[in-house]
Enzyme design. Structure first.
Site, PDB file in Angstrom:
ATOM      1  N   GLY A  49       7.643  24.711  -0.278  1.00 10.29           N
ATOM      2  CA  GLY A  49       6.545  25.549   0.179  1.00 10.29           C
ATOM      3  C   GLY A  49       5.414  25.640  -0.831  1.00 10.29           C
ATOM      4  N   GLN A  50       4.483  26.562  -0.534  1.00 11.70           N
ATOM      5  CA  GLN A  50       3.278  26.684  -1.370  1.00 11.70           C
ATOM      6  C   GLN A  50       3.639  27.016  -2.821  1.00 11.70           C
ATOM      7  OE1 GLN A  50       0.684  30.026  -0.579  1.00 11.70           O
ATOM      8  NE2 GLN A  50      -1.043  29.107  -1.627  1.00 11.70           N
ATOM      9  N   ASP A 107      20.139  24.893   3.958  1.00  7.60           N
ATOM     10  CA  ASP A 107      19.702  26.031   4.763  1.00  7.60           C
ATOM     11  C   ASP A 107      20.037  27.326   4.017  1.00  7.60           C
ATOM     12  OD1 ASP A 107      19.297  28.065   6.557  1.00  7.60           O
ATOM     13  OD2 ASP A 107      20.418  27.118   8.206  1.00  7.60           O
ATOM     14  N   TYR A 166       7.406  41.525   8.159  1.00  2.00           N
ATOM     15  CA  TYR A 166       7.528  40.909   6.828  1.00  2.00           C
ATOM     16  C   TYR A 166       7.638  41.987   5.740  1.00  2.00           C
ATOM     17  CZ  TYR A 166       5.771  38.084   2.841  1.00  2.00           C
ATOM     18  OH  TYR A 166       5.582  37.449   1.633  1.00  2.00           O
ATOM     19  N   ASP A 201      15.500  22.622   0.300  1.00  3.35           N
ATOM     20  CA  ASP A 201      14.703  23.192   1.397  1.00  3.35           C
ATOM     21  C   ASP A 201      15.336  22.700   2.705  1.00  3.35           C
ATOM     22  OD1 ASP A 201      11.406  24.247   1.290  1.00  3.35           O
ATOM     23  OD2 ASP A 201      12.287  23.746   3.236  1.00  3.35           O
ATOM     24  N   ILE A 202      14.909  23.259   3.843  1.00  4.35           N
ATOM     25  CA  ILE A 202      15.397  22.714   5.117  1.00  4.35           C
ATOM     26  C   ILE A 202      14.598  21.499   5.554  1.00  4.35           C
ATOM     27  CG2 ILE A 202      16.634  24.546   6.376  1.00  4.35           C
ATOM     28  CD1 ILE A 202      13.852  25.264   7.582  1.00  4.35           C
ATOM     29  N   ARG A 203      13.560  21.163   4.808  1.00  7.63           N
ATOM     30  CA  ARG A 203      12.746  19.980   5.134  1.00  7.63           C
ATOM     31  C   ARG A 203      12.372  19.305   3.815  1.00  7.63           C
ATOM     32  NH1 ARG A 203       6.807  21.456   4.355  1.00  7.63           N
ATOM     33  NH2 ARG A 203       6.945  23.557   3.532  1.00  7.63           N
ATOM     34  N   GLY A 224      13.908  26.703  -0.903  1.00 12.28           N
ATOM     35  CA  GLY A 224      12.558  26.836  -0.330  1.00 12.28           C
ATOM     36  C   GLY A 224      11.546  26.177  -1.255  1.00 12.28           C
ATOM     37  N   LYS A 266      10.649  42.797   3.119  1.00 14.44           N
ATOM     38  CA  LYS A 266      10.464  42.769   1.658  1.00 14.44           C
ATOM     39  C   LYS A 266      10.861  44.111   1.040  1.00 14.44           C
ATOM     40  CE  LYS A 266       8.955  38.565   0.909  1.00 14.44           C
ATOM     41  NZ  LYS A 266       9.806  37.588   0.225  1.00 14.44           N
TER      42      LYS A 266
HETATM   43  N1  LIG Z   1       2.096  32.539  -0.800  1.00 15.06           N
HETATM   44  C1  LIG Z   1       1.792  33.819  -0.949  1.00 15.06           C
HETATM   45  O1  LIG Z   1       0.610  34.166  -0.969  1.00 15.06           O
HETATM   46  C2  LIG Z   1       2.906  34.829  -1.123  1.00 15.06           C
HETATM   47  C3  LIG Z   1       2.533  36.157  -1.392  1.00 15.06           C
HETATM   48  C4  LIG Z   1       3.533  37.108  -1.553  1.00 15.06           C
HETATM   49  C5  LIG Z   1       4.876  36.724  -1.500  1.00 15.06           C
HETATM   50  N2  LIG Z   1       5.216  35.423  -1.247  1.00 15.06           N
HETATM   51  C6  LIG Z   1       6.652  35.098  -1.180  1.00 15.06           C
HETATM   52  O2  LIG Z   1       6.955  33.979  -1.999  1.00 15.06           O
HETATM   53  C7  LIG Z   1       8.002  33.192  -1.383  1.00 15.06           C
HETATM   54  C8  LIG Z   1       7.526  31.752  -1.195  1.00 15.06           C
HETATM   55  O3  LIG Z   1       6.358  31.779  -0.408  1.00 15.06           O
HETATM   56  P1  LIG Z   1       5.505  30.484  -0.047  1.00 15.06           P
HETATM   57  O4  LIG Z   1       4.102  30.915   0.090  1.00 15.06           O
HETATM   58  O5  LIG Z   1       5.852  29.368  -0.957  1.00 15.06           O
HETATM   59  O6  LIG Z   1       6.074  30.208   1.420  1.00 15.06           O
HETATM   60  P2  LIG Z   1       6.022  28.851   2.275  1.00 15.06           P
HETATM   61  O7  LIG Z   1       6.099  29.230   3.696  1.00 15.06           O
HETATM   62  O8  LIG Z   1       4.897  28.005   1.800  1.00 15.06           O
HETATM   63  O9  LIG Z   1       7.382  28.144   1.829  1.00 15.06           O
HETATM   64  C9  LIG Z   1       8.641  28.608   2.235  1.00 15.06           C
HETATM   65  C10 LIG Z   1       9.593  27.422   2.227  1.00 15.06           C
HETATM   66  O10 LIG Z   1      10.859  27.874   2.690  1.00 15.06           O
HETATM   67  C11 LIG Z   1      11.403  26.854   3.512  1.00 15.06           C
HETATM   68  N3  LIG Z   1      12.404  27.414   4.423  1.00 15.06           N
HETATM   69  C12 LIG Z   1      12.207  28.078   5.589  1.00 15.06           C
HETATM   70  N4  LIG Z   1      13.388  28.387   6.149  1.00 15.06           N
HETATM   71  C13 LIG Z   1      14.339  27.927   5.310  1.00 15.06           C
HETATM   72  C14 LIG Z   1      15.760  27.927   5.345  1.00 15.06           C
HETATM   73  N5  LIG Z   1      16.448  28.497   6.365  1.00 15.06           N
HETATM   74  N6  LIG Z   1      16.430  27.341   4.338  1.00 15.06           N
HETATM   75  C15 LIG Z   1      15.759  26.764   3.294  1.00 15.06           C
HETATM   76  N7  LIG Z   1      14.420  26.721   3.219  1.00 15.06           N
HETATM   77  C16 LIG Z   1      13.724  27.297   4.216  1.00 15.06           C
HETATM   78  C17 LIG Z   1      10.224  26.250   4.249  1.00 15.06           C
HETATM   79  O11 LIG Z   1      10.526  24.950   4.732  1.00 15.06           O
HETATM   80  C18 LIG Z   1       9.154  26.275   3.150  1.00 15.06           C
HETATM   81  O12 LIG Z   1       9.134  25.054   2.439  1.00 15.06           O
HETATM   82  C19 LIG Z   1       8.356  33.915  -0.076  1.00 15.06           C
HETATM   83  O13 LIG Z   1       9.420  34.801  -0.306  1.00 15.06           O
HETATM   84  C20 LIG Z   1       7.098  34.703   0.214  1.00 15.06           C
HETATM   85  O14 LIG Z   1       7.388  35.827   0.987  1.00 15.06           O
HETATM   86  C21 LIG Z   1       4.247  34.481  -1.046  1.00 15.06           C
END
Ligand SMILES: NC(=O)c1ccc[n+]([C@@H]2O[C@H](COP(=O)([O-])OP(=O)(O)OC[C@H]3O[C@@H](n4cnc5c(N)ncnc54)[C@H](O)[C@@H]3O)[C@@H](O)[C@H]2O)c1
Length: 313
Positions: free
Chosen positions: A12-13, A53, A143, A35-37, A9, A147
């Site tokens: 992502g952010q 995945d 969600y 990542d998947i993308r 993953g 968690k």
């Molecule tokens: N950003 C926040 O404010 C926040 C707050 C609390 C917890 N979190 C946790 O931190 C973690 C990362 O969050 P984020 O904000 O970067 O999320 P995000 O949605 O920005 O990134 C998640 C990434 O996972 C990838 N993904 C989705 N399905 C997938 C799969 N089947 N296989 C592989 N990759 C896959 C997506 O393509 C994406 O790039 C998560 O567990 C989220 O719950 C985030």
């Protein structure tokens, strides 16, 4: 030399910034992004990348064996707002990806796991202010339920199988390198983009909705510091409360208006208001501070300065 790390993953952010920071710390070749993308250019150009995945155990195992991975950071998940729209998909992704990684550690194919939890583990019956590490939880979102279950399984795998799994409950995260991925605190990133583009922002939460938040640099530092700590210091194997700052949309708008005079905010709460109302306003993170030395650096005004400076380019 640090043993190889896999981030699942990574596009992502959080994953993007975590990957870049780990690569600069441990060397690009030692940090495999997946990542998947595909991700942004900075991520894709900076080191090895695998399409993967997180729900496919065999595929993760292949990558782990190929690169002789020692640590996995599991960042793939479906976030709070999107998960309310696709409950079963969220549950499948959030739980199966975690089991896959925990089972790899149980089988001794990897030796350390980072998995993030969230303030979404708390619910409407949780004390709202200075929410303690251990308290009533009862999450009311898909969600949050995933968690909280994840936290229970992490602790279980640690106690029963000796798995070295580490976790923090991130608050809402504010960053400029990548956009947020469908959470309830996304407004706190969108607002800076809109302030610079249009000088105004229509917020999907009410003016006085106070939530725990954190600047991304603090979140990345917390994550790496927890993973670097000696195992015996990590007493909490479910997930640590982690605090940065707390503010309302109104306070954030006031902070922005100091730099962009005349900036205007309006409020049109949508379904995300109910999610936000079920979460704490502030978090007590005493165990993280005491056990592995956590301390945040960014407050709201410093965050505003960093966000505006970097988004202006
Ligand atoms: N950003 C926040 O404010 C926040 C707050 C609390 C917890 N979190 C946790 O931190 C973690 C990362 O969050 P984020 O904000 O970067 O999320 P995000 O949605 O920005 O990134 C998640 C990434 O996972 C990838 N993904 C989705 N399905 C997938 C799969 N089947 N296989 C592989 N990759 C896959 C997506 O393509 C994406 O790039 C998560 O567990 C989220 O719950 C985030």
């Amino acid at each position: 030399m640090h043993k190889p790390i896999l981030i699942i993953g990574a596009c992502g952010q959080i994953g993007t910034e975590l990957t870049l920071e780990l690569r600069s710390k441990y060397g690009a070749e030692n940090v495999i992004a997946s990542d998947i993308r595909e991700g942004n250019e900075a991520l894709m150009q900076s080191g090895p990348f695998e399409l993967l995945d997180a729900t496919n155990y065999a595929a993760i195992e292949d990558v782990v064996m190929h690169y002789e991975i020692d640590e996995v950071y599991l960042m793939a998940a479906m976030l709070s707002a999107t998960a309310e729209k696709f409950p079963m998909r969220a549950w499948n992704l959030n739980m199966n990806s975690l089991f896959n990684v925990l089972n790899l550690a149980k089988e001794k194919k990897i030796s350390k796991v980072f998995w993030p939890s969230s303030i979404a583990v708390f619910g409407p019956n949780t004390p709202k202010n200075d929410t303690p590490q251990s308290t009533i939880m009862e999450p009311s979102t898909v969600y949050g339920i995933s968690k909280q279950s994840g936290e229970r399984w992490c602790e279980y795998y640690h106690k029963k199988y000796g798995v070295d799994v580490r976790s923090v409950r991130y608050p809402g995260l504010i960053s400029w390198k990548t956009m947020p991925g469908g959470g309830t605190t996304d407004y706190a990133v969108e607002i800076y983009h809109e302030a610079l583009k249009k000088g105004e922002y229509e917020c999907f939460l009410d003016s006085d909705t106070e939530l725990p938040m954190m600047y991304m640099d603090d979140a990345i530092r917390a994550t790496i510091s927890l993973m670097d700590s000696p195992s015996e210091k990590i007493k909490v194997r479910s997930s640590y409360n982690l605090a940065g700052m707390n503010f309302t949309p109104k306070q954030m708008a006031e902070s922005i208006a100091k730099h962009i005079p005349g900036f205007e905010i309006s409020y049109t709460p949508d379904f995300r208001q109910e999610i936000a109302d079920s979460w704490p306003s502030s978090i007590d993170d005493a165990p993280a501070r005491k056990e592995w030395g956590w301390e945040p650096r960014f407050d709201l005004d410093q965050t505003t300065q960093e966000m505006l400076k970097n988004l202006k380019g």
